[in-house]
Design a protein around this motif. Structure first.
Motif, mmCIF file in Angstrom:
data_model
loop_
_atom_site.group_PDB
_atom_site.id
_atom_site.type_symbol
_atom_site.label_atom_id
_atom_site.label_comp_id
_atom_site.label_asym_id
_atom_site.label_seq_id
_atom_site.Cartn_x
_atom_site.Cartn_y
_atom_site.Cartn_z
ATOM 1 N N LEU A 247 0.856 -1.181 0.000
ATOM 2 C CA LEU A 247 0.000 0.000 0.000
ATOM 3 C C LEU A 247 0.895 1.235 0.000
ATOM 4 O O LEU A 247 1.820 1.344 0.814
ATOM 5 N N VAL A 248 0.605 2.163 -0.909
ATOM 6 C CA VAL A 248 1.387 3.394 -1.049
ATOM 7 C C VAL A 248 0.428 4.578 -1.047
ATOM 8 O O VAL A 248 -0.673 4.500 -1.601
ATOM 9 N N PHE A 249 0.853 5.662 -0.428
ATOM 10 C CA PHE A 249 0.066 6.899 -0.423
ATOM 11 C C PHE A 249 0.825 7.955 -1.213
ATOM 12 O O PHE A 249 2.035 8.142 -1.006
ATOM 13 N N THR A 250 0.120 8.636 -2.100
ATOM 14 C CA THR A 250 0.777 9.658 -2.919
ATOM 15 C C THR A 250 0.035 10.980 -2.801
ATOM 16 O O THR A 250 -1.154 11.023 -2.460
ATOM 17 N N ASP A 251 0.756 12.074 -3.106
ATOM 18 C CA ASP A 251 0.102 13.380 -3.151
ATOM 19 C C ASP A 251 -0.519 13.569 -4.524
ATOM 20 O O ASP A 251 -0.509 12.661 -5.368
ATOM 21 N N ARG A 252 -1.053 14.747 -4.771
ATOM 22 C CA ARG A 252 -1.769 14.975 -6.034
ATOM 23 C C ARG A 252 -0.843 14.972 -7.242
ATOM 24 O O ARG A 252 -1.314 14.884 -8.379
ATOM 25 N N HIS A 253 0.463 15.050 -6.995
ATOM 26 C CA HIS A 253 1.425 14.991 -8.091
ATOM 27 C C HIS A 253 1.911 13.558 -8.334
ATOM 28 O O HIS A 253 2.712 13.326 -9.244
ATOM 29 N N GLY A 254 1.456 12.617 -7.518
ATOM 30 C CA GLY A 254 1.879 11.235 -7.673
ATOM 31 C C GLY A 254 3.137 10.881 -6.907
ATOM 32 O O GLY A 254 3.665 9.779 -7.058
ATOM 33 N N THR A 255 3.616 11.772 -6.081
ATOM 34 C CA THR A 255 4.819 11.529 -5.283
ATOM 35 C C THR A 255 4.454 10.750 -4.019
ATOM 36 O O THR A 255 3.523 11.121 -3.304
ATOM 37 N N ALA A 256 5.202 9.674 -3.765
ATOM 38 C CA ALA A 256 4.923 8.842 -2.591
ATOM 39 C C ALA A 256 5.180 9.626 -1.310
ATOM 40 O O ALA A 256 6.188 10.335 -1.184
ATOM 41 N N LEU A 257 4.252 9.484 -0.356
ATOM 42 C CA LEU A 257 4.366 10.191 0.919
ATOM 43 C C LEU A 257 4.955 9.286 1.984
ATOM 44 O O LEU A 257 4.662 8.074 2.017
#
Length: 291
Positions: A247-257
């Motif tokens: 599971l990965v979380f990204t910001d609106r630019h697609g960068t992993a948080l």
């Protein structure tokens, strides 16, 4: 809804989402006669049923989006939709919190929603009292943000409350201290085997998670920030075997948080998605392999 005359001396009506027919003597029939299936009135009732079903589903979907995003809802809007049975059923008995003029939650304005009108909301508070609170806006909080969630669940169970929208008894996940806050991947629900990729993508779609670029996706807006939870499902031939991934979380630019930068609602909803996909794995085969 009253009875409507149709051909052959029959009468039809709509009851609990089904078309019901009775003959000229007034006796209700077990099913609508075949001769009436193309009758304009019967067709119209069936189309109305389909529309009502879609409308009820859309009401629940909209309310769930308000909850997941913790969006302030104007009481004026609730007043407008409250006479609609579909809206009223979906809203009744949800936990709501009154917001003050600065948008802060009023600790005394928390309760189960029972009535809306005249710039006020009618609530049943935790003491079991029916109260009315003047309000311009309310919020339908995500359960993970409720400090007194356990008390509210117990209270709702005592009142035998049944919510149309999954709120109080929605499964929630809290990021524990064992999770590496600097990591960008969470693997607790990785490795769930599926015989075919299409089975996993079908499960994701059925649960309401679109699949893009090999990932099941859950988008959350929390505190004005868009976060996308992505759970890998695979991007090969749909008939090939696959496994759930990290599971990965990204910001609106697609960068992993970093996992530590993910808010409580985004974490809960993303993990809820990953857990639901993992739950559909081929458990029986895994048990046989372990023997």
């Amino acid at each position: 809804m009253g009875w409507s005359e149709v051909s052959g001396g029959y009468q039809v009506t709509l009851r609990d989402g089904d078309v019901v027919a009775r003959n000229a003597k007034g006796r209700e029939l077990r099913s609508v006669p075949a001769s009436l299936r193309d009758d304009p009135t019967v067709v119209g009732l069936r189309q109305l049923t389909e529309w009502l079903t879609r409308h009820e589903g859309q009401c629940r979907t909209d309310i769930e989006r308000w909850m997941v995003r913790s969006l302030p809802v104007p009481v004026a809007v609730l007043t407008e939709v409250w006479p609609d049975e579909a809206w009223r059923t979906a809203l009744t008995d949800l936990v709501v919190v009154v917001l003050d003029d600065d948008g802060h939650r009023d600790p005394d304005g928390v309760g189960l929603l029972r009535e809306v009108g005249d710039g006020q909301v009618g609530l049943v508070d935790l003491d079991g009292d029916s109260v009315r609170r003047a309000a311009r806006r309310i919020v339908i909080p995500h359960p993970v943000t409720l400090d007194d969630l356990d008390d509210l669940r117990e209270f709702a169970a005592e009142l035998q409350v049944r919510q149309s929208v999954d709120q109080l008894f929605r499964q929630t996940w809290v990021r524990g201290p064992q999770v590496d806050a600097t990591a960008t991947r969470f693997g607790d629900y990785a490795g769930g085997r599926y015989d075919q990729l299409r089975h996993l993508t079908a499960r994701a779609t059925k649960l309401g998670y679109p699949v893009r670029g090999g990932n099941a996706v859950c988008r959350i807006v929390e505190d004005g920030r868009t976060v996308e939870a992505r759970s890998w499902v695979g991007a090969e031939d749909p008939y090939f075997e696959t496994e759930t991934g990290d599971l990965v979380f990204t910001d609106r630019h697609g960068t992993a948080l970093p996992l530590g930068a993910v808010g409580p609602v985004a974490w809960s909803e993303g993990t809820r998605m990953a857990a639901a996909l993992y739950a559909g794995r081929v458990v029986a085969a895994e048990q046989e392999e372990d023997r």
